[in-house]
Each structure stands twice: as C-alpha cells, then as structure tokens.
Design a protein around this motif. Structure first.
Motif, short mmCIF file in Angstrom:
data_model
loop_
_atom_site.label_atom_id
_atom_site.label_comp_id
_atom_site.label_asym_id
_atom_site.label_seq_id
_atom_site.Cartn_x
_atom_site.Cartn_y
_atom_site.Cartn_z
N GLU A 223 36.10 37.81 43.73
CA GLU A 223 36.56 36.61 44.42
C GLU A 223 37.84 36.04 43.84
O GLU A 223 38.70 35.54 44.57
CB GLU A 223 35.47 35.54 44.39
CG GLU A 223 35.81 34.30 45.20
CD GLU A 223 34.68 33.30 45.23
OE1 GLU A 223 34.86 32.22 45.81
OE2 GLU A 223 33.59 33.61 44.69
N ASP A 224 38.02 36.12 42.52
CA ASP A 224 39.18 35.46 41.91
C ASP A 224 39.95 36.32 40.93
O ASP A 224 40.81 35.83 40.20
CB ASP A 224 38.74 34.17 41.20
CG ASP A 224 37.72 34.44 40.09
OD1 ASP A 224 37.32 35.61 39.90
OD2 ASP A 224 37.31 33.47 39.43
N ARG A 225 39.68 37.62 40.91
CA ARG A 225 40.39 38.48 39.96
C ARG A 225 40.26 39.94 40.35
O ARG A 225 39.44 40.31 41.20
CB ARG A 225 39.87 38.27 38.54
CG ARG A 225 38.42 38.68 38.31
CD ARG A 225 37.91 38.17 36.96
NE ARG A 225 37.96 36.72 36.91
CZ ARG A 225 38.56 36.05 35.92
NH1 ARG A 225 39.13 36.68 34.92
NH2 ARG A 225 38.57 34.72 35.93
N GLU B 122 43.99 37.90 36.96
CA GLU B 122 43.58 36.74 37.75
C GLU B 122 44.44 36.62 38.99
O GLU B 122 45.62 36.25 38.92
CB GLU B 122 43.66 35.47 36.90
CG GLU B 122 42.66 35.46 35.75
CD GLU B 122 42.65 34.13 35.02
OE1 GLU B 122 43.23 33.15 35.55
OE2 GLU B 122 42.06 34.07 33.93
N ARG C 160 43.85 36.43 43.67
CA ARG C 160 42.94 36.48 44.81
C ARG C 160 43.47 37.53 45.79
O ARG C 160 44.50 37.32 46.44
CB ARG C 160 42.83 35.12 45.49
CG ARG C 160 42.20 34.05 44.56
CD ARG C 160 42.13 32.70 45.26
NE ARG C 160 41.26 32.72 46.41
CZ ARG C 160 39.93 32.54 46.37
NH1 ARG C 160 39.34 32.32 45.20
NH2 ARG C 160 39.21 32.55 47.47
#
Length: 384
Positions: free
Chosen positions: A209-211, A231, A233
């Motif tokens: 989801e974010d990395r 890191e 999206r």
C-alpha cells in the motif's frame, strides 16, 4: 500436488485458433486478472512471437521471416484450467517459458510450458506446484506468478503467498526443483516483478500500500536477501525493469495517485537525487494504465531507453524515448495508433528495429515498427 505431464495426460496439440476467437479482449476484460507486458519475444532465429492468454489457452502469432512483415497465426495452445494471465521468461538459450496459474476444483498450482524454437509446438504444461502442497485452502490464496530465467538457464518462479509475503521456487540444472523458499514480507498487492541483469544478478520487487518491497542477490547463485524498502505509492501490477548500466536495473511503475510513470534504481546518483527530492523521478507527464513496457537500444548512436504504456486518457498506446538514466530530461509521451486493450509490448526485431505491439479493441494484434531515418519514428500500424 496434482501432476499433469506427458506421462499422466496428453495435452492436445497446438491448433489454429477457432474462428471468431478474438480474444485478448476477454482476458483484458477480466478485472481479477491484471494485464501483462513482455508478451512480444524474439526467438533465437530472430523471429518475433506474440503471445496472448485467453480462457482455456494461449494464442500465438509468429513472424514468417526475420523482420516481418508477414505473420502466421493465431495458433491456439490449449491450457485447460490456466487463468488468462502469463508471465513470460526467456533465457540466453532462446527458450521461452510460459508461466501461469492453474485452478481446478481440487488444486491451485503454478504451471509452465516450454517453447524451444519460434513457431514450433509448445511442450506440455508442467506443474511447479504451490508453497502449500498439503493445504489446498491456502494454495487457493496464492497470487499470480512472476518468472525469470537466471544466467545458468534455470527457471525461477515467485508468487504472493497466503500470508501476503513472497515465496519462490527455483529449477536446478538437472531439471529438478528446489523446495519453495519463503522470502518473507507482508501486504503484497498485485503481480510481482522478477528480473535479472546480464551479469546474472536477480531482483524481486513487490508493491504494498505505501512502499515497494525489494529482494536482491549480492552474488550470482546465492540466496535472496531483503533490500531496503522504497517508500512510494505504486499502482499494483504496473512494475517492470530494464538493465540500464552494467549490473544495474532501473525499475518502472505507475504512480498510484496520478498514473505517471516513475523510475528508480538503487546505488546511483539519480536514485540519490530522487530520494532527496522526495521520491522516485517521473518520466514525462500524463497518466497510464497497466504495466509499463521498457526497452534499451541505441537511437542515433546514443544509448536510449524506450518506454510504452496504455494512455489513461485516450486508451491508445503511448511511447517515450530518452537518454538512458536521464529521466530528468522530461521525456515527452507520443500517443499513437488506435484504442487498445491490456498493455503494450516492446521488442527489437531481427533487423534491430524497435517494434511496438498492442491488441486492438477488437482483439487483433497490431504492430508498428521503427522507421528508417533519424530519431525514433514508427511506420504505419499494421493489423496482423
């Protein structure tokens, strides 16, 4: 693990596609199966082959001579139970591995079929299994496979496991398979990217989801080690990679928010600059859908990277070219051709020309080749 091989079951011979089968459209319309790139492959004899997964099989087109323009096909390669999704891997020997996921009422397993030479029949689908040989309930939760062939000619396959991490399995020189290895990780979304450098070092990248989660080899033949996460999206199933310097891969994907193509590579000045600026660098403007296709080739004597995507605004293929590892030069995307489905593919034909291929909205194969002259311009699109 269910077994389906030449000894256990006879696979029907490759056959002409049934009349009216248009069907990469069917695969592209299935929201549970993401499109893939890498489906245009140059064989050892220099001829290009295009593959399209469809329900219950794979369609295949092959150039009748090196550099075209005529093609044969489509030929229908039966693949009962295999989802309309392919990860295609090719080794230095030119052999093409078609890797997919087979679901039946009793089992879910990775399978692959091998094509030794352009235009010849594809061998039987052979099971690779799953990380859960005795747990069909867990096997049913694995993700779609990604495949790569290492510098020794061994096939490696990777899947998202039931815990949301990555599991991989490698074939050894004798043809036997090592046990499934748990690479760990969690929260993986969509298809995985597996790639290898010309020097034989492999990398595996997966979207969360974010990395981006990353695994790499420090030496040829050693086990994968977890590398630092990135890191960012990213849009799931949009990853691809291309070698852009000795021993170095550049990874490309679509930004999860605006669909722009992003580029990043480890251990480079460009990567350090991108990190300091707050994230991976964008390649031009505008948004795309599906995975990015990448190709490295000289243009006017200069080392260049060519990218292709499906344009989000128009649904048409779009092409960008820039000096390799100079993404900050703000490559411009040129939209070309008609609306397409799935994801574009790029390859060099046997005469060294860039070839951009897509499937039209009617499911037919469309091909555009590099035109003679300066720069990278394409000839008129041809419907195969």
């Amino acid at each position: 693990m269910a077994v389906w091989s030449a000894r256990k079951a006879k696979r029907p011979a490759d056959e002409p596609a049934p009349r009216g089968v248009a069907l990469p459209v069917a695969a592209a319309a299935d929201p549970s199966v993401p499109p893939t790139t890498g489906w245009l492959v140059r064989g050892k004899d220099g001829r290009l082959t295009a593959y399209a997964p469809v329900s219950g099989g794979v369609l295949r087109w092959t150039e009748t001579r090196v550099g075209g323009p005529e093609w044969s096909g489509p030929v229908h390669i039966p693949a009962p139970g295999v989802l309309p999704y392919l990860s295609i891997a090719q080794g230095a020997d030119g052999y093409v591995h078609l890797v997919g996921l087979r679901r039946t009422s009793t089992a879910t397993e990775v399978v692959y079929a091998l094509q030794y030479q352009s235009g010849l029949a594809v061998r039987d689908w052979v099971p690779v299994g799953s990380p859960y040989a005795d747990r069909p309930d867990l096997a049913a939760q694995i993700g779609l496979p990604s495949a790569v062939v290492d510098s020794t000619g061994s096939l490696h396959v990777f899947v998202r496991n039931a815990g949301g991490g990555i599991s991989g399995r490698a074939q050894v020189a004798s043809g036997k398979w090592n046990r499934w290895a748990d690479l760990k990780g969690s929260g993986v979304l969509g298809a995985i990217s597996a790639s290898v450098t010309a020097e034989g070092l492999m990398e595996v990248v997966a979207v969360t989801e974010d990395r981006l989660l990353r695994w790499e080899q420090t030496e040829v033949g050693v086990k994968f080690v977890r590398a630092a996460d990135l890191e960012t999206r990213a849009e799931p199933s949009s990853l691809c990679a291309e070698q852009t310097a000795p021993g170095r891969l550049t990874h490309f994907w679509l930004d999860a928010q605006d669909g722009t193509v992003r580029a990043w590579r480890p251990s480079s000045a460009a990567a350090a600059a991108a990190s300091a600026a707050g994230g991976p660098g964008a390649v031009g403007g505008g948004g795309g859908t599906g995975p990015v296709a990448a190709l490295r080739t000289p243009v006017d004597g200069r080392d260049c990277t060519v990218l292709a995507r499906r344009d989000a605004a128009t649904g048409r293929p779009a092409l960008a070219v820039y000096a390799t590892e100079e993404e900050s030069a703000a490559a411009e995307w040129a939209v070309t051709g008609e609306r397409c489905v799935g994801a574009p593919a790029l390859a060099l034909d046997g005469r060294g020309r860039v070839v951009l291929a897509v499937f039209g909205a009617d499911g037919t194969l469309r091909v555009a080749r590099q035109r003679s002259g300066p720069g990278l311009a394409l000839e008129a699109w041809a419907r195969v």
